[in-house]
Motif scaffolding. Structure first.
Motif, short mmCIF file in Angstrom:
data_model
loop_
_atom_site.label_atom_id
_atom_site.label_comp_id
_atom_site.label_asym_id
_atom_site.label_seq_id
_atom_site.Cartn_x
_atom_site.Cartn_y
_atom_site.Cartn_z
N ARG A 29 -3.01 1.24 -7.84
CA ARG A 29 -3.37 1.73 -6.50
C ARG A 29 -2.94 0.70 -5.46
O ARG A 29 -3.24 -0.48 -5.57
CB ARG A 29 -4.87 1.97 -6.37
N TYR A 30 -2.22 1.18 -4.47
CA TYR A 30 -1.86 0.38 -3.30
C TYR A 30 -2.76 0.82 -2.16
O TYR A 30 -2.91 2.02 -1.90
CB TYR A 30 -0.41 0.64 -2.89
N ARG A 31 -3.35 -0.14 -1.46
CA ARG A 31 -4.12 0.14 -0.24
C ARG A 31 -3.44 -0.62 0.88
O ARG A 31 -3.34 -1.84 0.84
CB ARG A 31 -5.56 -0.30 -0.40
N VAL A 33 -2.61 -1.09 5.21
CA VAL A 33 -2.91 -0.88 6.61
C VAL A 33 -1.58 -1.05 7.33
O VAL A 33 -0.90 -2.07 7.17
CB VAL A 33 -3.94 -1.90 7.15
N ASN A 59 -3.10 9.37 0.05
CA ASN A 59 -4.10 9.67 1.06
C ASN A 59 -3.79 8.83 2.29
O ASN A 59 -3.61 7.62 2.18
CB ASN A 59 -5.51 9.35 0.54
N LEU A 68 -4.37 4.06 7.48
CA LEU A 68 -4.93 3.57 6.23
C LEU A 68 -4.30 4.42 5.13
O LEU A 68 -4.51 5.62 5.07
CB LEU A 68 -6.45 3.70 6.23
N ASP A 70 -3.52 5.03 1.04
CA ASP A 70 -3.82 4.79 -0.38
C ASP A 70 -2.78 5.54 -1.20
O ASP A 70 -2.58 6.74 -1.01
CB ASP A 70 -5.21 5.29 -0.76
N GLU A 72 -1.43 6.03 -5.31
CA GLU A 72 -1.60 5.76 -6.74
C GLU A 72 -0.34 6.17 -7.47
O GLU A 72 0.21 7.24 -7.23
CB GLU A 72 -2.78 6.55 -7.31
N THR A 98 -2.98 -4.31 -0.36
CA THR A 98 -3.84 -4.71 -1.47
C THR A 98 -3.41 -3.92 -2.69
O THR A 98 -3.18 -2.71 -2.61
CB THR A 98 -5.32 -4.43 -1.16
N GLU A 100 -4.29 -2.99 -6.78
CA GLU A 100 -5.36 -3.02 -7.78
C GLU A 100 -5.08 -2.03 -8.89
O GLU A 100 -4.32 -1.08 -8.72
CB GLU A 100 -6.71 -2.73 -7.12
N ALA A 102 -6.20 1.04 -11.00
CA ALA A 102 -7.01 2.22 -10.70
C ALA A 102 -7.53 2.83 -11.99
O ALA A 102 -6.98 2.62 -13.07
CB ALA A 102 -6.19 3.24 -9.93
#
Length: 111
Positions: A29-31, A33, A59, A68, A70, A72, A98, A100, A102
């Motif tokens: 998962r990439y988050r 901004v 998303n 923002l 997100d 995956e 960020t 992470e 998932a």
């Protein structure tokens, strides 16, 4: 080229990770901004498209002057995911990235 010839078609195997051939692949998962500009989302998604990767989930939410985002993707090694994240950080419109692992969510039946 038909849809069946595309690299991420379910009938076509995922592109091998030549950077880290022996590393296990997982759901990433990439988050992000990013600045709320017309090209921001295209620039981010283009980094995946250039490697024939199609996001499993996407998303996007606009809050004031920021997006923002997100994303995956399944089947990436951690090394490959980090290389892509670094390329995202180099985009002018991206403020923060960020990365992470998932969790696979159970698919819900629609209907």
């Amino acid at each position: 080229m038909t849809a069946l010839d595309w690299p991420n078609n379910p009938a076509t195997p995922l592109r091998a990770d030549v950077w880290a051939h022996g590393n296990p692949c997982s759901l990433i998962r990439y988050r992000l901004v990013a600045e709320a500009e017309a090209s921001s989302l295209c620039c981010v998604l283009n980094l995946f498209a250039m490697q024939y990767l199609v996001p499993r989930k996407l998303n996007v939410l606009q809050q004031d002057d920021q997006l923002l985002i997100d994303v995956e993707l399944d089947g990436l090694s951690w090394h490959r995911a980090e290389v892509i994240a670094q390329k995202m950080r180099n985009l002018i419109s991206v403020c923060d990235v960020t990365l992470e692992h998932a969790q696979h969510e159970a698919l819900q039946a629609v209907g």
